[in-house]
Motif scaffolding. Structure first.
Motif, PDB file in Angstrom:
ATOM      1  N   UNK A   1       0.915  -1.094   0.073  1.00  0.00           N
ATOM      2  CA  UNK A   1      -0.309   0.093  -0.030  1.00  0.00           C
ATOM      3  C   UNK A   1       0.846   1.413   0.201  1.00  0.00           C
ATOM      4  N   UNK A   2       2.000   1.073   0.585  1.00  0.00           N
ATOM      5  CA  UNK A   2       3.090   2.308   0.609  1.00  0.00           C
ATOM      6  C   UNK A   2       3.606   2.572  -0.847  1.00  0.00           C
ATOM      7  N   UNK A   3       3.578   1.526  -1.550  1.00  0.00           N
ATOM      8  CA  UNK A   3       4.127   1.621  -3.046  1.00  0.00           C
ATOM      9  C   UNK A   3       2.956   2.248  -3.827  1.00  0.00           C
ATOM     10  N   UNK A   4       1.921   1.579  -3.592  1.00  0.00           N
ATOM     11  CA  UNK A   4       0.734   2.262  -4.360  1.00  0.00           C
ATOM     12  C   UNK A   4       0.252   3.632  -4.172  1.00  0.00           C
ATOM     13  N   UNK A   5       0.497   4.035  -3.036  1.00  0.00           N
ATOM     14  CA  UNK A   5       0.324   5.535  -2.545  1.00  0.00           C
ATOM     15  C   UNK A   5       1.102   6.650  -3.198  1.00  0.00           C
ATOM     16  N   UNK A   6       2.252   5.936  -3.733  1.00  0.00           N
ATOM     17  CA  UNK A   6       3.291   6.917  -4.175  1.00  0.00           C
ATOM     18  C   UNK A   6       3.154   6.925  -5.839  1.00  0.00           C
ATOM     19  N   UNK A   7       2.223   6.476  -6.403  1.00  0.00           N
ATOM     20  CA  UNK A   7       1.971   6.439  -7.844  1.00  0.00           C
ATOM     21  C   UNK A   7       0.878   7.422  -8.028  1.00  0.00           C
ATOM     22  N   UNK A   8       0.827   7.777  -9.231  1.00  0.00           N
ATOM     23  CA  UNK A   8      -0.325   8.750  -9.868  1.00  0.00           C
ATOM     24  C   UNK A   8      -1.423   7.740 -10.368  1.00  0.00           C
ATOM     25  N   UNK A   9      -2.604   8.567 -10.400  1.00  0.00           N
ATOM     26  CA  UNK A   9      -3.739   7.764 -10.602  1.00  0.00           C
ATOM     27  C   UNK A   9      -3.571   6.578 -11.923  1.00  0.00           C
ATOM     28  N   UNK A  10      -3.164   7.147 -12.988  1.00  0.00           N
ATOM     29  CA  UNK A  10      -3.072   6.332 -14.106  1.00  0.00           C
ATOM     30  C   UNK A  10      -2.093   5.090 -14.008  1.00  0.00           C
ATOM     31  N   UNK A  11      -0.838   5.418 -13.257  1.00  0.00           N
ATOM     32  CA  UNK A  11      -0.039   4.256 -13.143  1.00  0.00           C
ATOM     33  C   UNK A  11      -0.627   3.516 -11.970  1.00  0.00           C
ATOM     34  N   UNK A  12      -1.336   3.835 -10.956  1.00  0.00           N
ATOM     35  CA  UNK A  12      -2.106   3.016  -9.964  1.00  0.00           C
ATOM     36  C   UNK A  12      -3.037   2.138 -10.579  1.00  0.00           C
ATOM     37  N   UNK A  13      -3.906   2.520 -11.579  1.00  0.00           N
ATOM     38  CA  UNK A  13      -4.886   1.563 -12.244  1.00  0.00           C
ATOM     39  C   UNK A  13      -3.969   0.648 -13.163  1.00  0.00           C
ATOM     40  N   UNK A  14      -2.935   0.975 -13.621  1.00  0.00           N
ATOM     41  CA  UNK A  14      -2.292  -0.104 -14.209  1.00  0.00           C
ATOM     42  C   UNK A  14      -1.587  -1.188 -13.302  1.00  0.00           C
ATOM     43  N   UNK A  15      -1.121  -0.764 -12.361  1.00  0.00           N
ATOM     44  CA  UNK A  15      -0.848  -1.808 -11.168  1.00  0.00           C
ATOM     45  C   UNK A  15      -1.847  -2.568 -10.695  1.00  0.00           C
ATOM     46  N   UNK A  16      -2.967  -1.885 -10.587  1.00  0.00           N
ATOM     47  CA  UNK A  16      -4.192  -2.440 -10.027  1.00  0.00           C
ATOM     48  C   UNK A  16      -4.732  -3.718 -11.052  1.00  0.00           C
ATOM     49  N   UNK A  17      -4.207  -3.482 -12.064  1.00  0.00           N
ATOM     50  CA  UNK A  17      -4.849  -4.788 -13.103  1.00  0.00           C
ATOM     51  C   UNK A  17      -3.853  -6.005 -13.285  1.00  0.00           C
ATOM     52  N   UNK A  18      -2.774  -5.702 -12.422  1.00  0.00           N
ATOM     53  CA  UNK A  18      -1.712  -6.978 -12.621  1.00  0.00           C
ATOM     54  C   UNK A  18      -2.245  -8.011 -12.035  1.00  0.00           C
ATOM     55  N   UNK A  19      -2.791  -8.023 -10.898  1.00  0.00           N
ATOM     56  CA  UNK A  19      -3.481  -9.365 -10.314  1.00  0.00           C
ATOM     57  C   UNK A  19      -4.361  -9.064  -9.364  1.00  0.00           C
ATOM     58  N   UNK A  20      -5.170  -9.917  -8.786  1.00  0.00           N
ATOM     59  CA  UNK A  20      -6.316  -9.694  -7.824  1.00  0.00           C
ATOM     60  C   UNK A  20      -5.738  -9.127  -6.679  1.00  0.00           C
ATOM     61  N   UNK A  21      -4.839  -9.596  -6.138  1.00  0.00           N
ATOM     62  CA  UNK A  21      -4.306  -8.867  -4.726  1.00  0.00           C
ATOM     63  C   UNK A  21      -3.992  -7.373  -4.901  1.00  0.00           C
ATOM     64  N   UNK A  22      -3.610  -7.063  -5.904  1.00  0.00           N
ATOM     65  CA  UNK A  22      -3.307  -5.572  -6.068  1.00  0.00           C
ATOM     66  C   UNK A  22      -4.350  -4.823  -6.760  1.00  0.00           C
ATOM     67  N   UNK A  23      -5.396  -5.385  -7.155  1.00  0.00           N
ATOM     68  CA  UNK A  23      -6.589  -4.930  -7.275  1.00  0.00           C
ATOM     69  C   UNK A  23      -7.268  -4.494  -6.500  1.00  0.00           C
TER      70      UNK A  23
END
Lengths: 165, 248
Positions: B17-39
């Motif tokens: 979550x610390x890694x996720x919060x350091x991303x901007x909105x667009x990059x976050x959405x890409x990371x969220x699509x990596x797998x279920x857990x990150x989603x």
């Protein structure tokens, strides 16, 4: 100079300068609770076991703390503006060789366990920097993550995040 | 590479979550699509960053969020939980609020205001001037003391509150001047308020022993704090108070 011995999970001993350990909230608390700063206590005779940190990771952590000796130690919650954190060149070079391997992740986990806030912030930022401008499949490939979604689920995710271009 | 597979997937949630919060909105959405857990983790992590958040208080209220070229909408049917999770500790460059408020939209606005940090706020701007960072205009006198102080506590630097029809009282003006006087936030506040509040606050400072008044330029200076408050009327009879922190 007072040295305190840290013992890694694989039983390697690391004598470390007392001053450096102030960066680690976890160890600092232990030192204070065990009265290791007391002159009557033989600090060297009371090693601190760190059963969650392997020797090679601990070595990296100590290297990092040596470089950051004297940096202000953050207290309390991390209220940085996440957008503005910049990983300094030295730290970037320090993290880079192991960036996509388990070593960097282990270092990050150790920073969290040892409560070294600056190290945790920078190493998380370094990881998040690797995701910049990359699509889901690109990230999967780089970090070796299998795709567990069915095409239907991928479509559902796309819908859930329905941001029109 | 193969070694990292397990490690990356088994990163503890609080670190992910610390890694996720350091991303901007667009990059976050890409990371969220990596797998279920990150989603899932992305949904739970606050700290989203936007360029523009627009709150339209029409038809019960809806919110449009913009980041780069992407945008997303919420409306009155969006679950309140989902809505507050989405905006938890979010930041935006500009927050714009327009329209008429009613019970439902006010609730949404309240949640939004309690969660989001913004650099620039525009509320139904009519008299927009380029130097204004915050502009406020409301016929409905929707801005009251609480909101006035709340808004100022959320901004830094030069802030303009333009609300000639507001119900801001001298007590709120005094609170804001105290905040400015401390000087630590380098806040500079320019407010355009109703004549009533303007005159009452002027009188209060005038008879207060810890402020010196210079009748030539119309400026009050705190004897101890050295912060200043300048009272003047703009051309069109608009009442302006400019508060400045102590000059070093």
């Amino acid at each position: 100079m007072v040295l305190i011995t840290l013992v890694s999970s694989d039983e390697q001993n690391f004598p470390v300068e007392r001053e450096l350990l102030k960066q680690s909230g976890t160890i600092e608390t232990l030192i204070v609770n065990m009265n290791l700063d007391d002159e009557d206590t033989d600090a060297a005779a009371m090693p601190i076991p760190l059963p969650n940190v392997k020797g090679d990771v601990l070595e990296k952590v100590i290297q990092w703390m040596e470089h950051h000796k004297g940096d202000p130690v953050k207290e309390g919650d991390n209220e940085d503006n996440n957008a503005e954190i910049v990983v300094p060149q030295w730290d970037d070079d320090f993290f880079k060789p192991a960036m996509y391997g388990s070593k960097h992740l282990e270092l990050t986990v150790a920073a969290s366990y040892l409560d070294i806030k600056n190290l945790l912030t920078l190493s998380c930022k370094a990881i998040s920097n690797t995701f910049k401008g990359k699509t889901g499949p690109q990230i999967r490939e780089e970090w070796g993550v299998p795709n567990e979604f069915t095409p239907e689920e991928e479509e559902a995710i796309r819908k859930e995040n329905e941001w029109s271009e | 590479m193969s070694q990292s597979t397990t490690s990356f997937l088994s990163l503890p949630s609080e670190i992910a979550m610390q890694i996720i919060e350091k991303l901007d909105q667009k990059d976050r959405m890409n990371l969220a699509s990596v797998n279920k857990r990150f989603f899932k983790l992305d949904m739970m992590t606050g700290h989203r960053r936007f360029d523009f958040v627009q709150f339209k208080a029409e038809n019960g209220g809806f919110i449009e969020v913009e980041s780069g070229t992407k945008h997303q909408k919420f409306n009155r049917f969006t679950m309140i939980d989902k809505f507050s999770t989405f905006f938890n500790k979010a930041t935006t460059k500009t927050l714009s609020i327009t329209g008429r408020l009613e019970v439902m939209s006010e609730r949404m606005l309240q949640i939004l205001m309690n969660n989001i940090e913004f650099d620039k706020l525009i509320i139904d701007v009519v008299n927009y001037k380029s130097h204004r960072i915050i502009a406020f205009f409301s016929d409905e006198s929707f801005i009251d003391d609480d909101l006035f102080i709340h808004l100022l506590s959320k901004t830094s630097g030069r802030t303009v509150i333009d609300c000639p029809n507001s119900t801001i009282t001298k007590a709120a003006l005094a609170t804001v001047f105290e905040i400015v006087s401390i000087g630590s936030t380098k806040k500079e506040v320019i407010s355009c308020v109703k004549e009533d509040g303007f005159l009452r606050y002027f009188q209060e400072l005038y008879y207060h022993p810890i402020y010196e008044y210079n009748p030539v330029d119309g400026v009050f200076t705190g004897i101890y704090s050295r912060a200043t408050a300048w009272f003047y009327k703009e051309d069109d009879d608009r009442m302006i108070i400019e508060m400045r922190p102590p000059q070093k």
